[in-house]
Enzyme design. Structure first.
Site, PDB file in Angstrom:
ATOM      1  N   ARG A 173      12.323  -4.479 -48.049  1.00 15.38           N
ATOM      2  CA  ARG A 173      11.407  -3.860 -47.090  1.00 15.38           C
ATOM      3  C   ARG A 173      10.262  -4.808 -46.761  1.00 15.38           C
ATOM      4  O   ARG A 173       9.885  -4.982 -45.608  1.00 15.38           O
ATOM      5  CB  ARG A 173      10.823  -2.568 -47.679  1.00 15.38           C
ATOM      6  CG  ARG A 173      11.764  -1.386 -47.758  1.00 15.38           C
ATOM      7  CD  ARG A 173      11.016  -0.240 -48.412  1.00 15.38           C
ATOM      8  NE  ARG A 173      11.838   0.933 -48.614  1.00 15.38           N
ATOM      9  CZ  ARG A 173      11.929   1.947 -47.751  1.00 15.38           C
ATOM     10  NH1 ARG A 173      11.234   1.901 -46.636  1.00 15.38           N
ATOM     11  NH2 ARG A 173      12.691   2.985 -48.005  1.00 15.38           N
ATOM     12  N   ILE A 174       9.709  -5.407 -47.831  1.00 18.34           N
ATOM     13  CA  ILE A 174       8.577  -6.305 -47.622  1.00 18.34           C
ATOM     14  C   ILE A 174       9.032  -7.571 -46.919  1.00 18.34           C
ATOM     15  O   ILE A 174       8.380  -8.045 -45.982  1.00 18.34           O
ATOM     16  CB  ILE A 174       7.889  -6.625 -48.959  1.00 18.34           C
ATOM     17  CG1 ILE A 174       7.322  -5.339 -49.583  1.00 18.34           C
ATOM     18  CG2 ILE A 174       6.790  -7.658 -48.760  1.00 18.34           C
ATOM     19  CD1 ILE A 174       6.845  -5.493 -51.005  1.00 18.34           C
ATOM     20  N   ASP A 193      19.414 -13.996 -48.780  1.00 22.03           N
ATOM     21  CA  ASP A 193      19.667 -12.688 -49.384  1.00 22.03           C
ATOM     22  C   ASP A 193      21.173 -12.528 -49.494  1.00 22.03           C
ATOM     23  O   ASP A 193      21.873 -12.534 -48.484  1.00 22.03           O
ATOM     24  CB  ASP A 193      19.074 -11.560 -48.528  1.00 22.03           C
ATOM     25  CG  ASP A 193      19.138 -10.207 -49.233  1.00 22.03           C
ATOM     26  OD1 ASP A 193      20.240  -9.821 -49.693  1.00 22.03           O
ATOM     27  OD2 ASP A 193      18.101  -9.531 -49.325  1.00 22.03           O
ATOM     28  N   ASP A 277       0.294 -13.714 -56.582  1.00 21.56           N
ATOM     29  CA  ASP A 277      -0.342 -12.411 -56.815  1.00 21.56           C
ATOM     30  C   ASP A 277       0.267 -11.732 -58.029  1.00 21.56           C
ATOM     31  O   ASP A 277      -0.237 -10.719 -58.492  1.00 21.56           O
ATOM     32  CB  ASP A 277      -0.185 -11.521 -55.581  1.00 21.56           C
ATOM     33  CG  ASP A 277      -1.024 -10.256 -55.671  1.00 21.56           C
ATOM     34  OD1 ASP A 277      -2.241 -10.376 -55.919  1.00 21.56           O
ATOM     35  OD2 ASP A 277      -0.463  -9.152 -55.512  1.00 21.56           O
ATOM     36  N   GLU A 282       0.879 -10.216 -67.127  1.00 23.39           N
ATOM     37  CA  GLU A 282      -0.313  -9.912 -66.331  1.00 23.39           C
ATOM     38  C   GLU A 282      -1.365  -9.249 -67.200  1.00 23.39           C
ATOM     39  O   GLU A 282      -1.109  -8.170 -67.746  1.00 23.39           O
ATOM     40  CB  GLU A 282       0.064  -9.021 -65.141  1.00 23.39           C
ATOM     41  CG  GLU A 282       0.954  -9.744 -64.138  1.00 23.39           C
ATOM     42  CD  GLU A 282       1.199  -8.935 -62.873  1.00 23.39           C
ATOM     43  OE1 GLU A 282       1.025  -7.703 -62.891  1.00 23.39           O
ATOM     44  OE2 GLU A 282       1.564  -9.537 -61.862  1.00 23.39           O
ATOM     45  N   HIS A 301      -2.898  -9.220 -58.679  1.00 25.55           N
ATOM     46  CA  HIS A 301      -1.963  -8.176 -58.235  1.00 25.55           C
ATOM     47  C   HIS A 301      -2.635  -7.240 -57.216  1.00 25.55           C
ATOM     48  O   HIS A 301      -2.638  -6.022 -57.375  1.00 25.55           O
ATOM     49  CB  HIS A 301      -1.444  -7.377 -59.441  1.00 25.55           C
ATOM     50  CG  HIS A 301      -0.053  -6.846 -59.237  1.00 25.55           C
ATOM     51  ND1 HIS A 301       0.917  -6.898 -60.208  1.00 25.55           N
ATOM     52  CD2 HIS A 301       0.533  -6.257 -58.163  1.00 25.55           C
ATOM     53  CE1 HIS A 301       2.044  -6.355 -59.749  1.00 25.55           C
ATOM     54  NE2 HIS A 301       1.825  -5.964 -58.508  1.00 25.55           N
TER      55      HIS A 301
END
Length: 343
Positions: A173-174, A193, A277, A282, A301
């Protein structure tokens, strides 16, 4: 005698991490929620393995759950106490952390705001791509050191966004939204992909290539693939070595998709640049070079929805609850069996 009015609004329980509901729902959202459903928006389930009596009672009568980040897993044991539950509306992206096989076996319908959450991630990525093409990170540091315009034009002679090649890893989607946002610009866009056909790529207006070719040919590589076993460290040391000197790697997907130590080695050598990001852990360890390297932009993030962008996800979730209450199918259902190919 008039017929007694029956309140047929669904019963809804909020289930998400501590403090999330307060950030997600404004007063306007709470008012709309209570108009759509029989619920107490102040009652939020953080733990369903040992719920409070109030949460246990609400869970037993709930027709739907409104979830967000930090939602507790809906295991078979939890679902045993939810005889009426028919739907879960997730006001965020991935549902992998709380939707289990037991949910599908029960026939529970699931909706996700992944499409809505894709918007700010794609916007962040667009900004990162355009800034990378202009060499903004390096030029800003150079300007801060020199405090002069002398030599700036010469240093920037090979930069710019005219005819750059951008490689998109993953038609998620992104990834698709990033491709859409890139259309007005004079850029060549490559796509890798394994589930995307040449015809699919042509319809998107991009060139389908294998991952090695994408790494070799791109000035900027942006990662948007899902986190699944097959994608772990897909951008490994060998593929990083294929990238030309000066290539920028952007990762807004998951840290595990990139071999972080191999990337640090390339960055430390000054050969590549990165906008990250997400990282494998994390936050990264306190002694990670990623904090200090001059050719790295490291953000905590923040590409996904935050601040007032959460309200867009809340709007979406309430629209889905309204559809559920009216007996309509979800606008953005999560298909059974799709989680092995999603983030």
């Amino acid at each position: 005698m008039s017929k007694r009015h029956t309140d047929d609004r669904p019963r809804v329980l909020l289930a998400m991490g501590p403090g999330v509901a307060e950030r997600l729902l404004t007063e306007r959202h709470r008012e709309r929620l209570t108009s759509l459903a029989r619920t107490d928006p102040r009652l939020v389930a953080h733990d369903l393995t040992d719920p409070s009596p109030a949460v246990m009672a609400a869970l037993a009568s709930a027709d739907a759950l409104l979830t967000c980040w930090g939602a507790p897993p809906l295991t078979a044991g939890v679902l045993a106490g939810t005889p009426r539950l028919r739907a879960v509306v997730h006001a965020a992206g991935s549902v992998k952390h709380h939707i289990t096989d037991a949910c599908w076996e029960r026939g529970i319908s699931v909706s996700s705001a992944a499409g809505v959450n894709a918007l700010p991630v794609a916007e962040y990525t667009l900004a990162a791509i355009l800034f990378a093409g202009k060499g903004v990170l390096a030029s800003a540091r150079r300007y801060a050191r020199s405090r002069s315009l002398d030599g700036q034009a010469e240093a920037l002679a090979d930069l710019g966004n005219h005819g750059r090649t951008v490689g998109i890893v993953g038609a998620s989607r992104i990834g698709r939204r990033v491709i859409e946002l890139l259309r007005p610009f004079d850029l060549r866009v490559l796509l890798y992909d394994p589930f995307c056909t040449t015809a699919d790529a042509e319809a998107l207006g991009v060139v389908r290539v294998d991952l090695d070719e994408l790494c070799r040919a791109s000035d900027i590589v942006s990662v948007h693939a899902p986190e699944v076993p097959e994608t772990r460290r897909m951008i490994d040391g060998r593929r990083l070595a294929l990238m030309r000197d000066g290539t920028t790697l952007i990762n807004t997907s998951r840290g595990s998709l990139v071999d972080e130590q191999a990337l640090i080695d390339e960055l430390s050598a000054g050969r590549l640049q990165a906008v990250l990001d997400v990282t494998e852990s994390e936050p990264p360890p306190v002694d990670s070079p990623l904090y200090e390297l001059p050719n790295v932009l490291l953000t905590p993030h923040v590409a996904g929805s935050l601040g007032n962008e959460l309200h867009r996800m809340a709007d979406f979730a309430l629209d889905e609850l309204e559809r559920f209450g009216r007996g309509l199918p979800f606008a953005e259902p999560v298909p059974i069996g799709s989680l092995d190919r999603s983030a």
